[in-house]
Design an enzyme around this catalytic site. Sequence first.
Site, PDB file in Angstrom:
ATOM      1  N   ASP A  93       0.841  -1.326   0.048  1.00 33.97           N
ATOM      2  CA  ASP A  93       0.081   0.034   0.141  1.00 33.97           C
ATOM      3  C   ASP A  93       0.939   1.146   0.143  1.00 33.97           C
ATOM      4  O   ASP A  93       2.100   1.234   0.364  1.00 33.97           O
ATOM      5  CB  ASP A  93      -0.863   0.138   1.353  1.00 33.97           C
ATOM      6  CG  ASP A  93      -2.059  -0.940   1.263  1.00 33.97           C
ATOM      7  OD1 ASP A  93      -2.314  -1.648   0.313  1.00 33.97           O
ATOM      8  OD2 ASP A  93      -2.377  -1.505   2.428  1.00 33.97           O
TER       9      ASP A  93
HETATM   10  N1  URA Z   1      -1.196  -6.064   3.741  1.00 35.98           N
HETATM   11  C1  URA Z   1      -1.556  -4.667   3.851  1.00 35.98           C
HETATM   12  O1  URA Z   1      -2.774  -4.399   4.362  1.00 35.98           O
HETATM   13  N2  URA Z   1      -0.951  -3.699   3.120  1.00 35.98           N
HETATM   14  C2  URA Z   1       0.105  -4.066   2.759  1.00 35.98           C
HETATM   15  O2  URA Z   1       0.708  -2.977   1.728  1.00 35.98           O
HETATM   16  C3  URA Z   1       0.612  -5.173   2.531  1.00 35.98           C
HETATM   17  C4  URA Z   1      -0.174  -6.217   3.125  1.00 35.98           C
END
Ligand code: URA
Length: 232
Positions: free
Chosen positions: A102
């Site tokens: 993310d």
């Molecule tokens: N899980 C998440 O919620 N975000 C990420 O970036 C990776 C795994």
Amino acid sequence: MRINKFLSTAGVASRRKCDELIKNGKIFVNGRVVTSFVDIDEKKDVVEYNGERIILPSSFIYLKMNKPKGYACTASDEKGRKTIFDLLDDKSVRLFNVGRLDYDTEGLIFLTNDGDFANRIIHPKFEIDKEYIVTVEGKMQESEFAVLRNGVVVNGERMPEARVKPISFDGKFTKLSVVINEGQNHQVRRMFEAIGRDIKLLKRVRIGSVKLGNLYRGKVKPMTEEEIESFK
Ligand code: URA
């Protein structure tokens, strides 16, 4: 080489998605649409998708990056935000990221031009571990760890089980290690949201046996032979 293997190795998409592209008539070989898994001569035949010629890279590149917070995992962000590709010195080689983190997550991500390698890491059937260090406000209870371990229910759907280990509590924040081997969208954040915990910091520190180690934020380095081989 079989057309679907050719497309996934060239990094067009996952093997399953490439199968769909072929069945849906999106792939052309020497100007003709193909809808079955024909063999092609990758040196002579002209394979096209979306009007663009697809070629196999002449050599493969495997990089690991420590993605900082505030960078998008995409080649071009529709909101005009900085992307992880802005962090590369050499932008002339077409690479893609293996899976995603993310915008607000930091840590280990691989970049490559080897589609098969990427598929082996992303595809759930290979069950590659991904380890995250999660920081949440307050002291988390053993009962909450148990819920996460058993697979928390998010919107009526049970999330895969996670391996959860508390690391520390400094009076304000709990730090824990969470290992999952699937990669659903926002999986870790959704798990913690479901138990009413807000993640302050999410950092991926390991993929399979490859560790982030002491790679600085925003830096990139080539994977070692051993690291690459560990996924084969
Ligand atoms: N899980 C998440 O919620 N975000 C990420 O970036 C990776 C795994």
